[in-house]
Write an enzyme that holds these catalytic residues in place. Sequence first.
Site, PDB file in Angstrom:
ATOM      1  N   HIS A 115       0.917  -1.330  -0.045  1.00 29.78           N
ATOM      2  CA  HIS A 115       0.051  -0.039  -0.085  1.00 29.78           C
ATOM      3  C   HIS A 115       0.801   1.392  -0.042  1.00 29.78           C
ATOM      4  CE1 HIS A 115      -4.123   1.677   1.274  1.00 29.78           C
ATOM      5  NE2 HIS A 115      -3.319   2.733   0.918  1.00 29.78           N
ATOM      6  N   LEU A 116       0.695   2.014  -1.043  1.00 30.86           N
ATOM      7  CA  LEU A 116       1.545   3.189  -1.078  1.00 30.86           C
ATOM      8  C   LEU A 116       1.392   4.199  -0.017  1.00 30.86           C
ATOM      9  CD1 LEU A 116       3.246   4.771  -3.503  1.00 30.86           C
ATOM     10  CD2 LEU A 116       1.007   5.943  -3.652  1.00 30.86           C
ATOM     11  N   HIS A 117       2.612   4.709   0.361  1.00 33.30           N
ATOM     12  CA  HIS A 117       2.284   6.007   1.249  1.00 33.30           C
ATOM     13  C   HIS A 117       3.682   6.882   1.255  1.00 33.30           C
ATOM     14  CE1 HIS A 117       4.315   2.142   3.102  1.00 33.30           C
ATOM     15  NE2 HIS A 117       5.108   3.139   3.761  1.00 33.30           N
ATOM     16  N   GLN A 118       3.524   7.896   1.308  1.00 35.07           N
ATOM     17  CA  GLN A 118       4.332   9.105   1.320  1.00 35.07           C
ATOM     18  C   GLN A 118       4.865   9.310   2.661  1.00 35.07           C
ATOM     19  OE1 GLN A 118       5.908  10.836  -0.930  1.00 35.07           O
ATOM     20  NE2 GLN A 118       5.923  13.028  -0.353  1.00 35.07           N
TER      21      GLN A 118
END
Length: 160
Positions: A115-118
């Site tokens: 799950h993409l996260h910045q």
Amino acid sequence: MAYISGEGRPEGGYEKPAGCPFCLAPGLPESGSLVVARGELVFAVLNLYPYNPGHLLICPYRHVADYTELTEAETAEVAAFTRRAMQAIRQASSPHGFNLGMNQGSVAGAGIAAHLHQHVVPRWGGDGNFMPVIGRTKVLPQLLGDTRALLVKAWAEAAG
């Protein structure tokens, strides 16, 4: 140590949306939530294992792994939330700088690669002290609940 030992990790890991903490976070009751702000397509949540107090993650609601999988609208809202996160953190705790970034894939250091996260990590002069090297520990002088309360208030005020 909870992170290192895997304590609280769902059965089967984080690769499936049912066990993904970023998929689950927006639906948690406010009393147990680390979510600081919610947008239309993304949200800001405190990192459960922060590098520094105020370490936020900007996550799309959609379960996507790669930056190239985001829609144009999601990409724009990730950027807007990153800016807003920096404003809120500056208002709440006056950091000297920031680290911003995404780790794409587990080989690149992503703890939850599915799950993409910045990352938005506030930094202060001297925060990389001797404790991690000599004491094998990290000093975090603020509880996550206290950090969340400060940032929720600052986030609203940063909207001005």
